[in-house]
Design an enzyme around this catalytic site. Sequence first.
Site, short mmCIF file in Angstrom:
data_model
loop_
_atom_site.label_atom_id
_atom_site.label_comp_id
_atom_site.label_asym_id
_atom_site.label_seq_id
_atom_site.Cartn_x
_atom_site.Cartn_y
_atom_site.Cartn_z
N ASP A 291 0.87 -1.16 0.00
CA ASP A 291 0.00 0.00 0.00
C ASP A 291 0.92 1.23 0.00
O ASP A 291 2.12 1.14 0.32
CB ASP A 291 -0.96 0.01 1.19
CG ASP A 291 -2.14 0.96 0.96
OD1 ASP A 291 -2.06 1.79 0.04
OD2 ASP A 291 -3.12 0.88 1.71
C1 BGC Z 1 -4.94 3.41 0.19
C2 BGC Z 1 -5.03 2.48 -0.99
C3 BGC Z 1 -4.82 3.26 -2.26
C4 BGC Z 1 -3.47 3.96 -2.19
C5 BGC Z 1 -3.14 4.76 -3.42
C6 BGC Z 1 -3.67 4.24 0.17
O1 BGC Z 1 -3.72 5.24 1.13
O2 BGC Z 1 -5.02 2.65 1.38
O3 BGC Z 1 -6.26 1.82 -1.02
O4 BGC Z 1 -4.90 2.43 -3.38
O5 BGC Z 1 -3.46 4.82 -1.08
O6 BGC Z 1 -3.92 5.89 -3.47
#
Ligand code: BGC
Length: 871
Positions: A291
Site C-alpha cells: 500500500d
Molecule cells: C490506500 C489504498 C490506495 C493507495 C493509493 C492508500 O492510502 O489505502 O487503497 O490504493 O493509497 O492511493
Amino acid sequence: MAFRSTFLNILVLTQLAILPTSAADQSPDLNPRFWNEDEGFSSPPYYPTPNGGWLPNWSEAYEKAHSVVSNMTLAEKVNLTTGTGFFMGPCVGQTGSALRFGIPNICLMDGPLGIRNTEGNTAFPAGITVGATFDKDLMYERGVGLGGEARGKGVNVLLGPVVGPLGRKPRGGRIWEAFGVDPSLQAIAAERTIKGMQSTGTIANIKHFIGNEQEMHRMTTVVTKGYSSNIDDRTLHELYLWPFAEAVRAGVGSVMTAYNDVNNSVCSQNSMLINGILKDELGFQGFVVTDWLGHVGGVSSALAGLDMSMPGDGAVPLFGNSYWAYELSRSVLNGTVPMERLNDMVTRIVATWYKFGQDKDYPLPNFSSNTLDEKGPLYPGALFSPYGVVNKFVNVQDNHNATVRAIARDAITLLKNEDNTLPLKPDDPLKVFGEDAGPNPDGLNSCKDMGCDKGVLTMGWGSGTARLPYLITPQDAIGNISSNAEFHISDDFPSDVEVNDNDTAVVFINADSGENYITVEGNPGDRKEAGLKAWHEGDDLVKAAAEKFSKVVVVIHTVGPILLDEWIDQKSVKAVLVAHLPGQEAGNAVTDILFGDYSPSGHLPYAIPHKESDYPESVNLKEQPLGKVQDTFTEGLYIDYRHFIKENITTRYQFGHGLSYTTFKISEPSLSEETPLNDAYPPPRKPKGPTPTYASTIPPASEVAWPEHFNRIWRYLYPYLDNPEAVTTGGSYPYPTGYTTDPKPGPRAGGAEGGNPALWDVAFSVKVKVTNTGNRPGRAVAQLYVELPSSLGVDTPARQLRQFEKTKILDPGESETLTMKITRKDLSVWDVVVQDWKAPVKGEGVKIWIGESVVDLRAVCEIGGKCSLAE
Ligand code: BGC
C-alpha cells in the site's frame, strides 16, 4: 485545478517519517503452522519466496517474461520493482520502465469505483452497493466497465476491488469500498469484478491484504506504530482470507498488502502471509505491491515476498529516498538479497503484464491524476520538472451510466413498507426533506476525494473515490417525475411547512465514512464521532417529519449499518429504503423504485442491530494514546449475523433482508450429489511445475552505474548508484529467524490458484423454483446458507452464506428455477492441525437452507435426506 498540495498536507500530517522496522519483526522459533494467543500473537517465519510460474495457465506469460528478463540489466530489473516516487508521473504510482523490451512505466491508479482524480470517467456505485444487488451479472458488468475505463485512460493496474476490510467493525471507515460483511458475498463479488476488469486487459488489484479493519492507527509513523490485527489461523482462513483466495482463483494479477500488522508483523513484510499463505498455499502467480508508503524495510520485505514498492519512497517521502530502487541494487550487489529473489519479482511483474496482453496496443497514460489542467509539470513531486501536456481529456464513459443506474437501482433495499405506501404515484403530493436529496451546495466535486458530507451521499471519502462526471440528485429526479413535489433541501425541519392530509413526506438522511487521511466532522475515516447514527441529526429530521405527517418515507444513503430504532416503529414512518452509495445516477435509481417503475430487489449486505452494544465488544474501534494498538479478533468467526444468531440477539433487520413490491414463493427444492465427498480432506494436490531459471550470479556493478550524460530529475527514484564498484559482498546481514533459501514442498492445501483445485469440486447442487405470487413484476434473490454438523469437531456458525442467485424480472405468476452449486470448500472448516480444509464425509449432517434472508428461511435440504419447505 491541482491535487498535489492536499496530498502534500496529508503526507506531512500523517505519513511523515515512517520508522523502518526490521525483519526481526518476524517472531522466532514458532511452529510455522500455528499462531494463536498462547504464542503471543506473533507471525511465524516462512522462507523462501516460492517462485512464480509453476502453473500451466500462466506458463505462456512466464515464458515470454523469462525471455526478456534473461536479457535485462540489474538496473532494468530494479526499475520495474520500484515506483518512481510520489507525484513522479501521471498516476498515483508508476514503476520505472524497461524500454529496450517495450515495457513502459507501469501505471497503477485508484480505484475500486472509478478512475480517481481525473475527468471523462464514470463514478460507479461503491462496493457495498454492488454487494446489495446480489446480482452476479451486474457485478461482472461493472468490472468490465471499470476495466474498460482504466484501459482507455492508459492505466495498467487498477487498484481494486476491495475485500479487506471485510466489515468486521461497523464503524470501520472503508467498509463501503468492499461488498458486505460475509466472506462468500465478498468472494463472489470480487471474482465477478476481477473477471470483468481483466477481460479488458487491465490488471486488477485485490486489496488490502489483510486484517485492515480499522482506519485509525493503520500506519507505522513517527508518532505511532500501525495496529496489529491479531487473527488466529482458523478465523483468518474461514473469514478474512476467503475472498482473497477466490480472487487468486479468479486469476487476479496483483495483490496490495495492508498498512497494518497481522500478528505483530507488518503486512508488507510478513513472510507467513506473503510467502506462505498467498504465494504457496494460494499459489498466487502475479505480483505483490505495498500500500502507498506502507513499505517499511528493504531487505526484509524482499525476502518476505514483496515484489513492488509503491510509490517507491522510503521512510520520509518526497526526498528521493527509497528502501528499494538504488538500495535494492546495492543489496543485490552486496549479496544480501539473492539474485533469484529479484529475478522472481521482475518475472512476476513482467509475466502479469504479458498475461493480460499489455504488450499489444495498450495505451500509455493520457491523463494526470495531479491536475485537471491540460498542461503541467510531468513530475510534480520534483523540485524542477519538465513541463508539458499532461491531460488529453479522453472520455472513457461509454454507456456505463446504464450500468450505474441498474446497479444503484437493484441495490436499493426496502426495509419496511406498511400499507403499501410505496410505490408513489407521480401526482401524489410530496414534501421532500433533507440535504441528502440535493446537490453539494459548494459545487459538484468541490470536496477533495469527497472529503465532506454535503448533498446526496454518492460514495464515502478517500482514495476509493472518483470524481462525479455529473450527478442526478434525488431532487432532480423527483422533480422530473412528480407533478406535485415541494423541496426543503435542509437538514433542519422547516417551521413553516404546510401539512395536508394526503401529503407524503420523503425524508433523505445519510451516514458517511472514509479513509483516514481526511477527517470529516470529527470522523478520522472511521465513524468515531458519528457512531452508527445518521449524520447531521438525521434522526431528528425523520422524527420531526413523523410528528407532522401521517405518511413518511425515509431514504438512507449509507456506508454501512445505521441504527434506526429511534424512529422506525413510529406509526407514521411507513416505508424505509436503504439506497447505499449509488454513484452518479443516485436520483434516477431512487425514483425508479419510489415511483414503482421497478420493484426493489436489493438485500442488506450486513445486519442492522437494535443498538450498537449488540455487537461483540471486540469489534469496537481501538485507540491507545501511546504505543501500539493490539486489536485481537477474539470474536473469531462470529461477526455480524454469525454473532447475532449465536448470541440469540434479535436484530432490527437481519443480513440479507430486503422486501419487494411483490411477494415470492420458494418451492420444489431439490438437491443432487455431484462429486462425492469420499474423504474428509481433498485428494492430494499435484506437485508444482517448473519455474523459470536464471543465472544466480551477481551481475556486474557497472549495470547500475549512472548512464553517461544522464539528465537526473531531483527526487526521482532511480536504480543507479554513485559508485557501484565500491559495493562488496561479504558483509553480514541479520537474516530473520527461519530464513532459508531452500524451497519448501508445496503445502497440502495448495496446488493451483486459490488452493487445491479439488476444493472447488461441486459437491452438491441445489435447485429451487421461485414464483412471483404478488401482483407486480419483481426480482427475487435465493440465498443459500450452510449449517455444518458438529461431527467436524469444531464450533461453527449456525448459518453461513455460501451462494446466491437472483431471478430475472418475474411477472406476476411467473416462475424461474435457480440452481446453486456448493463446493467442497463451501462445506469445509480449516483444520489448524492438519493445515487443510476438512469437510464432513459424504456431506453427512450438513443442512442447506435457502431463504430470502439469513432468518427468513424457506426451504431446507439434508444431505442424504430430502429437501422440504421450511415451516
Ligand atoms: C490506500 C489504498 C490506495 C493507495 C493509493 C492508500 O492510502 O489505502 O487503497 O490504493 O493509497 O492511493
